[in-house]
Design a protein around this motif. Structure first.
Motif, PDB file in Angstrom:
ATOM      1  N   MET A 105      42.978 122.484 101.805  1.00 17.47           N
ATOM      2  CA  MET A 105      42.656 121.179 100.851  1.00 17.47           C
ATOM      3  C   MET A 105      44.331 120.521 100.825  1.00 17.47           C
ATOM      4  SD  MET A 105      42.807 122.969  97.306  1.00 17.47           S
ATOM      5  CE  MET A 105      41.984 121.575  96.429  1.00 17.47           C
ATOM      6  N   LYS A 106      44.253 119.293 100.596  1.00 16.85           N
ATOM      7  CA  LYS A 106      45.426 118.529 100.768  1.00 16.85           C
ATOM      8  C   LYS A 106      45.919 118.187  99.368  1.00 16.85           C
ATOM      9  CE  LYS A 106      44.477 115.276 104.615  1.00 16.85           C
ATOM     10  NZ  LYS A 106      44.721 114.116 104.950  1.00 16.85           N
ATOM     11  N   ALA A 107      47.284 118.493  99.163  1.00 13.36           N
ATOM     12  CA  ALA A 107      48.245 118.421  98.170  1.00 13.36           C
ATOM     13  C   ALA A 107      49.253 117.115  98.206  1.00 13.36           C
ATOM     14  CB  ALA A 107      48.939 119.544  97.923  1.00 13.36           C
ATOM     15  N   ARG A 108      49.425 116.196  97.258  1.00 14.08           N
ATOM     16  CA  ARG A 108      50.548 115.388  97.276  1.00 14.08           C
ATOM     17  C   ARG A 108      51.494 115.340  96.192  1.00 14.08           C
ATOM     18  NH1 ARG A 108      49.154 108.927  97.262  1.00 14.08           N
ATOM     19  NH2 ARG A 108      48.984 109.097  99.689  1.00 14.08           N
ATOM     20  N   VAL A 109      52.699 115.721  96.650  1.00 17.92           N
ATOM     21  CA  VAL A 109      53.902 115.816  95.479  1.00 17.92           C
ATOM     22  C   VAL A 109      54.589 114.717  95.511  1.00 17.92           C
ATOM     23  CG1 VAL A 109      55.956 117.190  95.069  1.00 17.92           C
ATOM     24  CG2 VAL A 109      53.794 118.243  96.140  1.00 17.92           C
ATOM     25  N   HIS A 110      54.790 114.260  94.277  1.00 22.06           N
ATOM     26  CA  HIS A 110      55.976 113.140  94.169  1.00 22.06           C
ATOM     27  C   HIS A 110      57.194 113.848  93.485  1.00 22.06           C
ATOM     28  CE1 HIS A 110      52.279 110.532  93.971  1.00 22.06           C
ATOM     29  NE2 HIS A 110      53.119 109.669  94.805  1.00 22.06           N
ATOM     30  N   VAL A 111      58.428 113.273  94.058  1.00 20.96           N
ATOM     31  CA  VAL A 111      59.490 113.991  93.721  1.00 20.96           C
ATOM     32  C   VAL A 111      60.259 112.563  93.284  1.00 20.96           C
ATOM     33  CG1 VAL A 111      61.561 115.184  93.986  1.00 20.96           C
ATOM     34  CG2 VAL A 111      59.550 116.009  94.919  1.00 20.96           C
ATOM     35  N   MET A 112      60.545 112.436  91.857  1.00 21.07           N
ATOM     36  CA  MET A 112      61.573 111.264  91.528  1.00 21.07           C
ATOM     37  C   MET A 112      62.945 111.877  90.666  1.00 21.07           C
ATOM     38  SD  MET A 112      59.634 108.584  92.281  1.00 21.07           S
ATOM     39  CE  MET A 112      60.520 107.239  91.455  1.00 21.07           C
ATOM     40  N   LEU A 113      63.812 111.041  90.891  1.00 25.49           N
ATOM     41  CA  LEU A 113      64.928 111.346  89.989  1.00 25.49           C
ATOM     42  C   LEU A 113      64.624 111.303  88.526  1.00 25.49           C
ATOM     43  CD1 LEU A 113      67.653 109.280  91.989  1.00 25.49           C
ATOM     44  CD2 LEU A 113      67.732 111.820  91.492  1.00 25.49           C
ATOM     45  N   LYS A 114      65.174 112.319  87.811  1.00 26.95           N
ATOM     46  CA  LYS A 114      64.821 112.016  86.155  1.00 26.95           C
ATOM     47  C   LYS A 114      65.413 110.690  85.673  1.00 26.95           C
ATOM     48  CE  LYS A 114      64.495 117.137  85.350  1.00 26.95           C
ATOM     49  NZ  LYS A 114      65.275 118.265  84.826  1.00 26.95           N
ATOM     50  N   ASN A 115      64.738 110.390  84.350  1.00 25.48           N
ATOM     51  CA  ASN A 115      65.306 109.204  83.767  1.00 25.48           C
ATOM     52  C   ASN A 115      66.608 109.296  83.456  1.00 25.48           C
ATOM     53  OD1 ASN A 115      62.843 107.656  83.953  1.00 25.48           O
ATOM     54  ND2 ASN A 115      61.975 108.359  82.306  1.00 25.48           N
ATOM     55  N   GLY A 116      67.524 108.595  83.676  1.00 27.00           N
ATOM     56  CA  GLY A 116      69.050 108.711  83.291  1.00 27.00           C
ATOM     57  C   GLY A 116      69.893 109.098  84.225  1.00 27.00           C
ATOM     58  N   VAL A 117      69.111 109.481  85.366  1.00 27.33           N
ATOM     59  CA  VAL A 117      69.864 109.969  86.513  1.00 27.33           C
ATOM     60  C   VAL A 117      70.075 108.816  87.611  1.00 27.33           C
ATOM     61  CG1 VAL A 117      70.087 111.342  88.540  1.00 27.33           C
ATOM     62  CG2 VAL A 117      69.108 112.318  86.491  1.00 27.33           C
ATOM     63  N   LEU A 118      71.237 108.378  87.861  1.00 27.72           N
ATOM     64  CA  LEU A 118      71.471 107.215  88.474  1.00 27.72           C
ATOM     65  C   LEU A 118      70.990 107.262  89.762  1.00 27.72           C
ATOM     66  CD1 LEU A 118      75.348 106.227  88.128  1.00 27.72           C
ATOM     67  CD2 LEU A 118      73.235 104.861  87.415  1.00 27.72           C
ATOM     68  N   ASP A 119      70.302 105.869  90.327  1.00 29.48           N
ATOM     69  CA  ASP A 119      69.437 106.125  91.655  1.00 29.48           C
ATOM     70  C   ASP A 119      70.048 105.127  92.405  1.00 29.48           C
ATOM     71  OD1 ASP A 119      67.729 105.836  93.622  1.00 29.48           O
ATOM     72  OD2 ASP A 119      65.932 105.322  92.508  1.00 29.48           O
ATOM     73  N   PRO A 120      71.403 105.238  93.279  1.00 29.13           N
ATOM     74  CA  PRO A 120      71.949 104.263  93.911  1.00 29.13           C
ATOM     75  C   PRO A 120      70.970 103.486  94.851  1.00 29.13           C
ATOM     76  CG  PRO A 120      72.897 106.519  94.066  1.00 29.13           C
ATOM     77  CD  PRO A 120      72.023 106.464  93.136  1.00 29.13           C
ATOM     78  N   GLN A 121      70.146 104.339  95.763  1.00 25.92           N
ATOM     79  CA  GLN A 121      69.120 104.069  96.555  1.00 25.92           C
ATOM     80  C   GLN A 121      68.229 102.992  96.023  1.00 25.92           C
ATOM     81  OE1 GLN A 121      67.157 107.356  98.193  1.00 25.92           O
ATOM     82  NE2 GLN A 121      66.856 106.638 100.253  1.00 25.92           N
ATOM     83  N   GLY A 122      67.747 103.225  95.049  1.00 25.01           N
ATOM     84  CA  GLY A 122      66.758 102.293  94.284  1.00 25.01           C
ATOM     85  C   GLY A 122      67.695 101.240  93.840  1.00 25.01           C
TER      86      GLY A 122
END
Lengths: 79, 79
Positions: B1-18
């Motif tokens: 079966m297929k699984a999809r995982v989203h990994v995001m920086l937590k809120n409050g963590v600076l995201d310079p790429q974004g």
């Protein structure tokens, strides 16, 4: 409104990053992982409130900046 | 079966790429982009057919390898 964009390498384009993850998972003892593809997800907070206009605008962003459409495909979801 | 995982920086963590993406979109004339967060999406093809076992296994993969749980949060979707 919020938009979420998925950018994945097209099928047939080699994904060394995904391959590295698959290999690392195998080394950690996770068997049964047949393939791994890694892509990007970009969450945008837009001032636009009209869904149709927002979608059009986000698609233009994908074409111009967010995805390399030669090797990547993208999908837009609006919340 | 297929699984999809989203990994995001937590809120409050600076995201310079974004932040770089937001700035670049502004330079390209896309107004009204209030914030951008960039994360990873990982698509796994698993030999496991039992959804509960697959989910447990994918969560273990996230904890051990796919996400840095100090600064990142993850979400698992199964197809």
């Amino acid at each position: 409104m919020k938009a979420r964009v998925h950018v994945m390498l097209k099928n047939g384009v080699l994904d060394p990053q995904g391959e590295a993850v698959r290999h690392a998972l195998g080394s950690l003892g996770f068997d049964g992982v047949e393939s791994v593809r890694q892509g990007k997800v970009i969450e945008l907070e837009l001032a636009e409130t009209d869904a149709a206009k927002a979608e059009e605008s986000v698609k233009a962003m994908c074409e111009k900046l967010l995805a390399n459409t030669v090797i990547e495909s993208y999908a837009v979801e609006l919340d």
